[in-house]
Design a protein around this motif. Structure first.
Motif, PDB file in Angstrom:
ATOM      1  N   GLY A 199       0.814  -1.207   0.000  1.00 17.98           N
ATOM      2  CA  GLY A 199       0.000   0.000   0.000  1.00 17.98           C
ATOM      3  C   GLY A 199       0.845   1.253   0.000  1.00 17.98           C
ATOM      4  N   ILE A 200       0.282   2.326  -0.555  1.00 17.41           N
ATOM      5  CA  ILE A 200       0.911   3.641  -0.575  1.00 17.41           C
ATOM      6  C   ILE A 200      -0.131   4.674  -0.183  1.00 17.41           C
ATOM      7  CG2 ILE A 200       1.951   5.443  -2.026  1.00 17.41           C
ATOM      8  CD1 ILE A 200       3.180   3.253  -3.742  1.00 17.41           C
ATOM      9  N   ALA A 201       0.248   5.614   0.669  1.00 17.88           N
ATOM     10  CA  ALA A 201      -0.596   6.760   1.025  1.00 17.88           C
ATOM     11  C   ALA A 201       0.162   8.029   0.685  1.00 17.88           C
ATOM     12  CB  ALA A 201      -0.964   6.734   2.505  1.00 17.88           C
ATOM     13  N   VAL A 202      -0.538   9.013   0.129  1.00 15.87           N
ATOM     14  CA  VAL A 202       0.072  10.262  -0.315  1.00 15.87           C
ATOM     15  C   VAL A 202      -0.674  11.442   0.295  1.00 15.87           C
ATOM     16  CG1 VAL A 202       0.542  11.753  -2.308  1.00 15.87           C
ATOM     17  CG2 VAL A 202       0.903   9.290  -2.491  1.00 15.87           C
ATOM     18  N   LEU A 211      -5.805   4.072   7.753  1.00 23.88           N
ATOM     19  CA  LEU A 211      -6.294   5.447   7.848  1.00 23.88           C
ATOM     20  C   LEU A 211      -7.016   5.661   9.164  1.00 23.88           C
ATOM     21  CD1 LEU A 211      -7.760   6.063   4.270  1.00 23.88           C
ATOM     22  CD2 LEU A 211      -5.592   6.879   5.178  1.00 23.88           C
ATOM     23  N   SER A 212      -6.914   6.881   9.676  1.00 22.32           N
ATOM     24  CA  SER A 212      -7.654   7.263  10.868  1.00 22.32           C
ATOM     25  C   SER A 212      -8.006   8.739  10.741  1.00 22.32           C
ATOM     26  CB  SER A 212      -6.828   7.017  12.134  1.00 22.32           C
ATOM     27  OG  SER A 212      -7.595   7.268  13.300  1.00 22.32           O
ATOM     28  N   ALA A 214      -2.453   8.530   7.922  1.00 22.67           N
ATOM     29  CA  ALA A 214      -2.214   7.166   7.448  1.00 22.67           C
ATOM     30  C   ALA A 214      -0.958   6.658   8.125  1.00 22.67           C
ATOM     31  CB  ALA A 214      -2.046   7.139   5.933  1.00 22.67           C
ATOM     32  N   LEU A 215      -0.993   5.421   8.599  1.00 21.75           N
ATOM     33  CA  LEU A 215       0.114   4.851   9.357  1.00 21.75           C
ATOM     34  C   LEU A 215       0.514   3.504   8.784  1.00 21.75           C
ATOM     35  CD1 LEU A 215       0.849   4.753  13.086  1.00 21.75           C
ATOM     36  CD2 LEU A 215       0.404   2.558  11.977  1.00 21.75           C
ATOM     37  N   ALA A 254      -2.813   3.103  15.030  1.00 19.89           N
ATOM     38  CA  ALA A 254      -3.393   4.237  14.301  1.00 19.89           C
ATOM     39  C   ALA A 254      -4.561   4.837  15.071  1.00 19.89           C
ATOM     40  CB  ALA A 254      -3.839   3.786  12.914  1.00 19.89           C
ATOM     41  N   ARG A 255      -5.427   3.982  15.629  1.00 14.05           N
ATOM     42  CA  ARG A 255      -6.581   4.481  16.374  1.00 14.05           C
ATOM     43  C   ARG A 255      -6.155   5.161  17.677  1.00 14.05           C
ATOM     44  NH1 ARG A 255     -10.284   4.695  12.423  1.00 14.05           N
ATOM     45  NH2 ARG A 255     -10.622   2.647  11.469  1.00 14.05           N
TER      46      ARG A 255
END
Length: 500
Positions: free
Chosen positions: A53-56, A109-110, A118-119, A152-153
């Motif tokens: 996964g990738i978060a931007v 995501l949180s 995003a973690l 994350a939470r």
């Protein structure tokens, strides 16, 4: 712990020693951060093939794409083109704590009011079950059963309470226990933090002035053209944004306890730690093994690929010929198409093929990176004899794995570890070898850089205290963890938040 994701050279899926996760983060507002992250994950793919996964972060919000599969299966060019921004994180996963499935893939995501974070996490939290129950009681929803989502939470929970993200991270670090290296983004900043013992690896690199990356290993820095700066310090929180790089202490560092299996197996041979490549460490381990347990043989071979540096060192130390006796098929490590039952029964033969014209009529000595459960070693010895080897001797370039790991390695049940159940002679008889020897713990430690290590899998001495409610029935009768610092078990209760 424990879904199977990919196989090691030992090919013992679902019962083998599996890779850890790989994490990466980049702050580079004028670059294609999603593509940089993609190539970094390609370099870290050996650490997990379950999902990617990738978060931007694009200055306004955080976009994420993740799915089951290899990095090349999850991301296409159009995906990367659609994920433009100034900051990104990436993750490749093998299952540890929690269920296997899309919901367990990362980054997680949180939401914190209008802010999305995003973690991505490498490691395992030993108290995540208790923390998850506390959060559920406080009204916090979950989409998976992973320890990573718990982190994350928690960060979202405490950030909401304090109105400050770094305070939320710091408070979370006070609550969680285990081995972890985490990277996190919001729309306009990158964060990186590491457990206070430094069990899980995390390094800092620089692309250009004001452009930074963090990664599980230096091989990811190399592929994106970054220069190694230093390790992220145990207990440290790093924040990178338009304000530059800010470092602060999230927790006071404790006794350093780096995972010894990074040196034995996990890290890529070209990655570097403390100025020494893991290839050189493993070559030295093989040489030390040869001094401790030599053999009169005709040929030294390795169980590819992770056993190769040690086998080369073993042969060089004794002046013995080194050759390729096993060929590895790299295209069966992972597939969505289940094999037939007859193929399934072939086990390791799907991955490794002996070269009969190399080993026939010879006394063979095989070096593997480790022997954890023994099933693959048994099959390989039989394959060598079927190929015509007159003698088959086995050497392990790591000490005997006797104790389960709770910090991110898939060896959570002691009854599955062959060295916890059998003597060396009994193991030799079980795998059918003419001789068997393991590298000593003292010999191993003479080969690694002179810094602190977690050796719990060999000694049963755990740097992060394991509570009885967590380890439960993971130990054989009469055995229990030897907690080095039992007073460090945290209180996981926390006051209710106003978070909806």
């Amino acid at each position: 712990m424990a879904s199977c994701a990919g196989t090691s050279s030992m090919g013992e899926c679902p019962r083998g020693l599996h890779e850890e996760c790989g994490v990466f983060g980049v702050w580079a507002p004028n670059r294609d951060v999603s593509r940089i992250t993609y190539f970094a994950l390609r370099a870290l793919q050996h650490r997990g093939q379950d999902s990617a996964g990738i978060a931007v972060g694009n200055g306004k919000t955080v976009l994420v794409r993740k799915d089951m599969g290899l990095v090349t299966e999850v991301f296409k060019d159009e995906d990367l083109q659609a994920m433009q921004g100034k900051v990104a994180i990436g993750h490749c996963r093998y299952g540890t704590a929690g269920a296997k499935g899309w919901e367990s893939s990362q980054p997680h995501l949180s939401a914190i009011n209008d802010v999305i974070i995003a973690l991505a996490h490498n490691g395992t939290l030993v108290n995540f079950d208790e923390l998850r129950r506390e959060l559920i009681d406080a009204g916090v929803p979950f989409r998976s059963s992973t320890d990573s989502e718990v982190a994350a939470r928690l960060i979202g929970y405490f950030t909401h309470a304090t109105s400050h993200l770094r305070s939320g991270i710091r408070k979370t670090m006070q609550m969680i226990e285990g081995g972890y290296a985490m990277v996190l983004i919001r729309e306009n900043a990158l964060y990186a933090f590491r457990d206070p013992h430094g069990i899980r690896p995390l390094v800092l690199g620089k692309l250009d002035e004001g452009e930074w990356v963090v990664a599980s290993e230096t091989c990811a820095l190399d592929i994106v053209g970054a220069t190694f700066v230093r390790e992220v310090r145990p207990g440290e929180i790093i924040r990178i944004s338009d304000d530059g790089l800010i470092s602060e202490e999230g927790l006071p560092p404790r006794q350093t306890a780096k995972c010894i299996f990074e040196d034995v197996y996990f890290s890529r041979p070209d990655s570097v730690q403390d100025g020494k490549s893991f290839y050189k460490v493993r070559h030295d381990m093989g040489a030390q093994l040869a001094r401790e347990a030599p053999a009169d043989v005709d040929l030294v071979i390795s169980v590819p690929d992770s056993g190769t540096p040690a086998a080369e060192g073993f042969a060089a130390e004794l002046g013995l010929p080194y050759g390729t006796g096993l060929v590895k098929n790299r295209y069966v490590a992972r597939t969505f198409i289940a094999p037939t039952q007859s193929l399934r029964e072939m086990g390791v033969r799907l991955k490794l093929t002996p070269l009969a014209d190399v080993v026939a009529g010879k006394r063979i000595l095989m070096v593997d990176d480790s022997i954890v459960r023994g099933t693959t070693s048994k099959q390989i010895v039989r394959m060598m004899r079927d190929a015509g080897a007159t003698e088959v001797h086995m050497r392990s370039a790591s000490p005997e794995v006797v104790w389960p790991c709770f910090y991110g390695i898939d060896t959570a049940d002691q009854n599955e570890l062959i060295s916890a159940n059998k003597s060396v002679e009994e193991i030799r008889e079980y795998i059918g070898a003419d001789s068997l020897a393991f590298l000593s713990v003292k010999g191993l430690m003479s080969c690694v850089p002179k810094t602190g290590y977690c050796r719990a899998c060999f000694t049963g001495e755990y740097p992060v205290a394991i509570s009885e409610k967590y380890w439960g029935d993971h130990f054989l009768p009469g055995n229990r963890p030897r907690n080095l610092y039992p007073d460090q078990v945290p209180d996981v209760s926390f006051p209710p938040s106003s978070q909806e």
